[in-house]
Design an enzyme around this catalytic site. Structure first.
Site, PDB file in Angstrom:
ATOM      1  N   LYS A 186       0.847  -1.202   0.000  1.00  0.00           N
ATOM      2  CA  LYS A 186       0.000   0.000   0.000  1.00  0.00           C
ATOM      3  C   LYS A 186       0.878   1.246   0.000  1.00  0.00           C
ATOM      4  O   LYS A 186       1.582   1.524   0.959  1.00  0.00           O
ATOM      5  CB  LYS A 186      -0.912   0.051   1.208  1.00  0.00           C
ATOM      6  CG  LYS A 186      -1.925   1.202   1.071  1.00  0.00           C
ATOM      7  CD  LYS A 186      -2.593   1.588   2.361  1.00  0.00           C
ATOM      8  CE  LYS A 186      -1.839   2.649   3.125  1.00  0.00           C
ATOM      9  NZ  LYS A 186      -1.901   4.014   2.555  1.00  0.00           N
TER      10      LYS A 186
ATOM     11  N   GLU B 185      10.484   0.716  10.109  1.00  0.00           N
ATOM     12  CA  GLU B 185      11.478   1.769   9.922  1.00  0.00           C
ATOM     13  C   GLU B 185      10.737   3.065  10.211  1.00  0.00           C
ATOM     14  O   GLU B 185       9.888   3.472   9.435  1.00  0.00           O
ATOM     15  CB  GLU B 185      12.032   1.702   8.504  1.00  0.00           C
ATOM     16  CG  GLU B 185      13.400   2.338   8.387  1.00  0.00           C
ATOM     17  CD  GLU B 185      13.300   3.799   8.036  1.00  0.00           C
ATOM     18  OE1 GLU B 185      13.184   4.616   8.985  1.00  0.00           O
ATOM     19  OE2 GLU B 185      13.308   4.126   6.855  1.00  0.00           O
TER      20      GLU B 185
ATOM     21  N   CYS C 146      13.306  10.532   7.246  1.00  0.00           N
ATOM     22  CA  CYS C 146      13.282  10.017   8.610  1.00  0.00           C
ATOM     23  C   CYS C 146      14.648  10.127   9.273  1.00  0.00           C
ATOM     24  O   CYS C 146      14.741  10.280  10.478  1.00  0.00           O
ATOM     25  CB  CYS C 146      12.789   8.587   8.628  1.00  0.00           C
ATOM     26  SG  CYS C 146      13.527   7.578   7.354  1.00  0.00           S
TER      27      CYS C 146
ATOM     28  N   GLU D  11       9.876  14.858  16.041  1.00  0.00           N
ATOM     29  CA  GLU D  11      10.249  14.826  14.635  1.00  0.00           C
ATOM     30  C   GLU D  11       9.352  15.804  13.877  1.00  0.00           C
ATOM     31  O   GLU D  11       8.133  15.645  13.858  1.00  0.00           O
ATOM     32  CB  GLU D  11      10.069  13.413  14.086  1.00  0.00           C
ATOM     33  CG  GLU D  11      10.521  13.287  12.652  1.00  0.00           C
ATOM     34  CD  GLU D  11      10.423  11.867  12.129  1.00  0.00           C
ATOM     35  OE1 GLU D  11       9.428  11.188  12.428  1.00  0.00           O
ATOM     36  OE2 GLU D  11      11.336  11.443  11.403  1.00  0.00           O
TER      37      GLU D  11
END
Lengths: 366, 474
Positions: free
Chosen positions: B180, B254, B288, B385
């Protein structure tokens, strides 16, 4: 020859072997035992500080080979006790092992441990959530030193644990027999051999699990395994071989751990702690809790300063799911429950489950 | 600053259809959910309408993958390898088309899509193609077996590259996949489906289901999925880790990061400045492993900040299709809102905000490159983040303090070290609790190099020999 006699005879041979081994001089000084200062116990306050005082100074724990193979030195309340020459034996109090010390549970609780035939063996400490947290603090504190030790040093200390275990072979055989382990002597032998096997991995796992990576550019690039951190371990019910088989792979690579011992047969784990305490293993690298798995394991699974959890010894499926769900909160590495054949070749899986791969890049050039 | 004439890439190289279906069992089919629109974040223009896969559609995709698994896993590795080599070649052949489509759908500068994403996509397929018939040499036993059906959910920051990271090793090891893509960037994955058809990949080996979080949850939670691979936020990673508890599914995650980029006083300053810019402004900071915390040794902080600000004033923000553009659009209105919110919090908490004079286009989602100085470790811009072009600057005096600050985060994906002293690099690299350490460089990727995090940045590695483990029953 009866089983007990066979074990005793084996132990005598082992003792002779151990005696020879001691004569060999160690080429490298091993890491000194770092005793955990009681004052520095995290969150020390009132009852905890007193609870953590070790009653028996570690330095006075029996040295290798001084235990007569056929007479358990610090005898448990085992059924054969107190009958020798009309003398009442001195029993051992089984406590926890935290930060290199042997405290009772801060909760003051204990539970009755019985032999496989139902006889009273001992009142083991029943660890609490607070004990679990103290154990995690001790393990975290020990992590920098242990993971920073050279692999050669860690390997020698694991080998030293095997030596210490060998020297107490008869004591463990007797305890295992009480716990209902069949062929107890062989189980001790297998546990010793497993420690020796893992000891050798300390300075080899990087070669097997690491790599030099040929990237498409002017860069030096290398990947090496590093320990995950603090690992919570729920030990299986196999009280010595199973215990050693889950603890050794965790610590040999530099992790520190908090172990929940077999609930049914916890006594050999505390006797193993005596072995660890006299093997130059720094305090806090292995911490051992006895008590209710159902009570303690979820606290460890949810603890935010635990990096990974080994659920091998969790027999209750619902409890395993609860623990794995709690572990998700800080994304702990989870080794799910299993019932391995402890006599089989373990492979590297139990080590790699608690290793991280670190990759370092640097440009090449003039 | 020099004036550059516009150098726009042509969008005519790609033919965007008005609507796209799901790719299941080798065919494009309708989805039962309500279709959604994907927009060009640089212009807010609707690019296409895309099907939403319902639970039943995901079922269908998993069934197709299961059906295909037997024959695919039984193929000799050398045959699977040839399919993957074919895919790698077709990606190279259609690279310009894919790069343009990626830029239109994602908002990243065409220069990056063309020079970073696409070459790495092809390289990844090429790399894992080579493993397919050599798995017995990978250190996982003489004949390691695949897991079965892999359910994979990927993010919007590197849409096609993340697809490659997921699909290439999965297929090489003999698994089949249901993937997806992110709902804001589904188009290159659907073009990849076409590539699978061109490569004559057997139907069902790769299935692409589009949709939002619900579709992703259906993939991850499907009982007949043997492997879950996810790249995305730590928040969703936690939900996935919880949802697979008690199952036999193998999982790799991850997740997020808050990397420290550490500059020592003896670093080559000009190179370090380039590294800082690449670390946080590459791909608008939608990375990331972005170097979102700059740790500067106190003695050079003044000079370095001046050099950094000068460099930022040279960055060109604007039309991602312009080949001179350095900073493109924020991927979505939602992400822009988050970047704005965290930046406002940064200011409110007392950090000093700075951006170069920089005109933002009127339409689309834009955020200027931003630096916060005077940041404390407790500030949210130092802990959360941001996933945008926002850099938090902290200082340190000693190497030990740098390590302490760098590791003072729940994340552990990457870190950067800049110094001319070799022994210090190795000392730092030993102590930084992060899966990738870039020394005197930053944001470098290669299919041969394992990538993945410590702590709450997830688990498992992608890339290299290590990346095979996630897709083998070992």
């Amino acid at each position: 020859m009866s089983k007990t006699e066979r074990d005793a005879a084996k132990a005598r041979t082992a003792k002779a072997r151990a005696g020879k081994a001691r004569a060999v001089k160690e080429p490298v000084t091993e890491m000194p035992v770092t005793e955990m200062p009681v004052e520095e116990t995290p969150a020390a306050g009132g009852p905890v500080a007193t609870a953590l005082v070790a009653e028996a100074p570690l330095a006075q724990a029996p040295a290798s080979g001084t235990v007569a193979p056929d007479v358990p030195a610090a005898g448990a309340g085992r059924e054969s006790d107190g009958q020798r020459a009309g003398r009442l034996s001195v029993r051992k109090t089984y406590k926890l092992y935290i930060g290199g010390a042997f405290p009772r549970s801060e909760s003051g609780r204990s539970y009755v441990v019985t032999s496989s035939t139902g006889g009273f063996l001992a009142n083991a400490s029943k660890a609490s959530r607070k004990d679990a947290r103290d154990a995690v603090s001790a393990a975290r504190k020990a992590f920098a030193g242990w993971s920073g030790a050279t692999p050669y040093n860690r390997g020698q200390i694991l080998y030293r644990i095997a030596e210490m275990l060998e020297s107490r072979r008869a004591q463990f055989a007797a305890e295992l027999a009480d716990a209902g382990t069949e062929r107890a002597g062989e189980a001790v032998d297998a546990a010793i051999d497993r420690l020796v096997w893992y000891a050798g991995w300390s300075d080899k796992i990087s070669a097997v699990a690491g790599s030099a990576n040929p990237v498409a550019g002017p860069y030096f690039n290398i990947s090496a395994p590093e320990p995950t951190g603090v690992v919570a371990v729920v030990a299986p019910d196999d009280p010595l071989l199973g215990l050693v088989s889950v603890v050794a792979p965790v610590i040999v690579t530099g992790n520190t751990c908090v172990v929940v011992a077999s609930e049914r047969a916890p006594l050999p784990s505390i006797t193993l702690a005596e072995v660890l305490a006299t093997s130059d293993l720094p305090g806090g690298v292995v911490n051992i809790l006895t008590g209710s798995v159902k009570e303690i394991a979820p606290w460890l699974a949810a603890h935010m300063d635990v990096n990974a959890i080994d659920l091998t010894g969790v027999a209750d499926e619902d409890l395993a799911v609860t623990c794995e769900q709690a572990a998700a909160e800080n994304l702990k590495r989870v080794l799910r429950p299993s019932a391995p054949d402890w006599s089989a070749d373990p492979g590297t899986r139990r080590m790699t489950a608690f290793l991280e791969t670190k990759t370092v890049w640097h440009p090449t050039g003039l | 600053m020099f004036e550059y004439a516009p150098a726009p890439e042509s969008r005519d190289v790609v033919d965007i259809k008005p609507s796209y279906g799901l790719f299941i069992d080798g065919e494009f089919t309708d989805g039962a959910g309500t279709p959604f629109k994907t927009v060009n974040p640089a212009t807010e223009e609707v690019l296409a309408e895309v099907a939403t896969a319902s639970q039943a559609d995901v079922d269908r995709a998993v069934r197709a993958a299961r059906k295909a698994f037997g024959a695919w896993s039984a193929l000799p590795g050398s045959e699977r390898a040839k399919y993957l080599f074919r895919i790698a070649r077709i990606v190279q052949e259609r690279s310009r088309e894919l790069a343009v489509l990626e830029t239109l759908d994602n908002g990243k500068p065409i220069r990056e899509a063309r020079d970073v994403d696409l070459p790495l996509v092809a390289a990844h397929f090429f790399y894992y193609a080579g493993w397919a018939d050599k798995l017995g040499y990978a250190g996982y036993g003489p004949d390691p077996r695949p897991l079965g059906v892999a359910g994979q959910v990927i993010p919007w920051n590197f849409p096609l590259l993340m697809l490659a990271w997921k699909i290439a090793p999965a297929l090489a090891c003999g698994n089949t996949v249901v993937l997806k893509p992110a709902e804001t960037t589904p188009l290159t994955a659907l073009l990849f489906a076409e590539i699978c058809r061109q490569a004559e990949l057997p139907p069902g080996v790769v299935n692409i289901v589009t949709g939002a979080g619900e579709t992703g949850a259906a993939v991850v939670n499907h009982p007949d999925v043997n492997k879950v691979a996810f790249t995305g936020s730590t928040e969703v990673g936690r939900i996935i880790a919880r949802s697979v508890a008690g199952s036999a599914k193998k999982v790799t995650l991850e997740l997020g990061g808050k990397a420290a980029n550490i500059i020592f006083e003896d670093a080559a300053i000009d190179q370090a400045v380039e590294g800082i810019v690449n670390g946080i402004f590459f791909n608008q900071g939608h990375v990331c492993c972005a170097g979102s915390r700059l740790l500067v040794q106190e003695s050079i902080a003044g000079d370095l900040m001046e050099a950094l600000k000068r460099r930022l004033s040279m960055l060109r923000l604007g039309d991602p299709m312009d080949k001179n553009t350095d900073i493109g659009a924020i991927n979505s209105a939602e992400q822009l809102a988050r970047v704005r919110e965290l930046s406002d919090i940064g200011e409110a908490e007392g950090a000093e905000r700075w951006s170069p004079a920089c005109a933002l286009p009127e339409r689309g989602f834009w955020f200027p490159p931003t630096i916060f100085s005077g940041v404390a470790q407790s500030h949210r811009i130092a802990r959360d983040e941001v996933f945008g072009p926002v850099l938090a600057v902290l200082t340190f005096r000693t190497p030990a303090e740098a390590v302490e600050k760098a590791n003072n985060t729940a994340y552990g994906l990457s870190a950067g070290v800049w110094t001319e002293k070799g022994s210090r690099i190795l000392w730092m690299a030993d102590r930084l609790r992060a899966g990738v350490v870039w020394a005197n460089t930053f944001n470098k990727f290669d299919p041969a190099s394992p990538f993945g995090g410590y702590k709450e940045s997830g688990y498992g590695r992608e890339g290299g020999r290590h990346g095979l483990e996630a897709y083998l029953d070992v």
